[in-house]
Design an enzyme around this catalytic site. Structure first.
Site, PDB file in Angstrom:
ATOM      1  CD  GLU A  25      -2.835   1.268   2.330  1.00 48.26           C
ATOM      2  OE1 GLU A  25      -3.476   2.132   2.510  1.00 48.26           O
ATOM      3  OE2 GLU A  25      -2.910   0.446   3.408  1.00 48.26           O
TER       4      GLU A  25
ATOM      5  CG  ASP B 249      -0.239  15.630  -4.281  1.00 47.23           C
ATOM      6  OD1 ASP B 249      -1.153  16.129  -5.065  1.00 47.23           O
ATOM      7  OD2 ASP B 249       0.828  16.399  -3.572  1.00 47.23           O
TER       8      ASP B 249
END
Length: 342
Positions: free
Chosen positions: A49, A124
């Site tokens: 992850e 982001d």
């Protein structure tokens, strides 16, 4: 199990019960790629992850799939600390956390065909066009991921940003290495910290899976650990001082910045005979702060070498930092480089 591998998998004495698993991985101290079977002391599917926030999604998956292994990657110290507390609070033993960027980690910490899935939740978006090069889900990263994923491994993306979603879809298609799936997301995906925040603001949330399609992927090599720290030998004597202006040079696809030099004052006969040069190396997948030692080793010989402080990863740009310090000394102090080992 070697001593180095054991250090990766066990907590040092005094911080946990003897033999307790070490959640925060000291990845700088072992060979590349990491021996994950030794780290976890068991086998099973290996899931990665990227940017795990406070770790709640990682922990939920680990609890739901006790036979699998989960590795979280994060660069934020605050997120790492929150995730460590979350892991400890729930007592999960099949999670490890590494404070390292995703591209460096996927390339160097994992072997070819070793990862079952890579999860990227709410990265982001870098929304401005000129910043697209900073987006993780570029073709270059997806090619690297394809080499590290097992046969039908997957990259799973959740995002609130429509532009990022389309960028990722176009990037995956451009590689020719994936098939695109649009399944219903697991409920926990949209219950992470950022998912809850965006949903509360009424933003649409998107989920897409890129599954390996069996096409051959480009091969990506790992960094090799050097036997000796990079160094150079110079003939001559260190002067009392030498001026170092800020220096920027390109090395290994990145940049080396020499900031300043300081005299080390240990006392005794060695006073003024050692300097430390502070440097930054900025490469596409890793940024490091370094110290390069300059020392009068013999009457007419000076050594320039990388300090081990901070466990630097020896990359092409790190070798370049040693080179730049040696070249600065040759120019500023009139020393002659007689040997280079970097």
């Amino acid at each position: 199990m070697s001593a180095g591998t054991e250090a990766l998998g066990r907590e040092p004495g005094g911080t946990a019960a003897a033999g307790a698993p070490r959640v925060l991985l000291p990845w700088r101290s072992g060979p590349f790629p990491v021996d994950w079977d030794a780290v976890f002391a068991e086998d099973g599917p290996l899931h990665v992850e990227v940017g795990f926030g406070d770790g709640r999604f990682t922990v939920r998956r680990a609890l739901a799939e006790p036979g699998a292994r989960f590795v979280g990657l994060e660069v934020s110290s605050g997120s790492v600390q929150r995730a460590l507390r979350n892991v400890a609070r729930h007592g999960v033993a099949n999670v490890r956390i590494a404070k390292v960027g995703a591209e460096f980690a996927v390339r160097h910490l994992f072997d070819r065909g070793s990862i079952a899935s890579i999860v990227v939740n709410f990265p982001d978006p870098w929304p401005k066009a000129r910043h697209e090069k900073n987006r993780l889900m570029r073709p270059a990263f997806l090619e690297l991921a394809a080499d590290r994923l097992e046969g039908r491994g997957e990259v799973r993306l959740a995002t609130d940003h429509e532009g990022y979603l389309e960028f990722a879809r176009e990037s995956a298609a451009a590689t020719g290495l994936y098939e695109e799936l649009r399944p219903e997301p697991p409920p926990a995906v949209f219950e992470t910290k950022y998912a809850l925040k965006w949903r509360a603001q009424g933003k649409p949330l998107h989920y897409v899976v890129f599954r390996r399609n069996g096409a051959p992927a480009p091969a990506f090599s790992h960094l090799e650990r050097p036997k000796d720290m990079p160094h150079a030998l110079l003939k001559g004597t260190l002067p009392a001082s030498a001026e170092l202006s800020k220096t920027v040079a390109r090395h290994g696809g990145g940049h080396v910045i020499l900031h300043e030099a300081a005299t080390v004052m240990p006392g005794g006969e060695d006073r003024g005979r050692r300097w430390l040069v502070r440097a930054t190396v900025d490469e596409p997948d890793i940024r490091q702060q370094l110290l390069v030692l300059v020392q009068q080793r013999r009457e007419d010989e000076v050594i320039v070498r990388l300090e081990t402080f901070g466990d630097p990863v020896v990359t092409p740009a790190v070798r370049g930092a040693v080179h730049e310090v040696a070249e600065w000394l040759a120019r500023a102090a009139g020393l002659e480089v007689t040997e280079r080992d970097y």
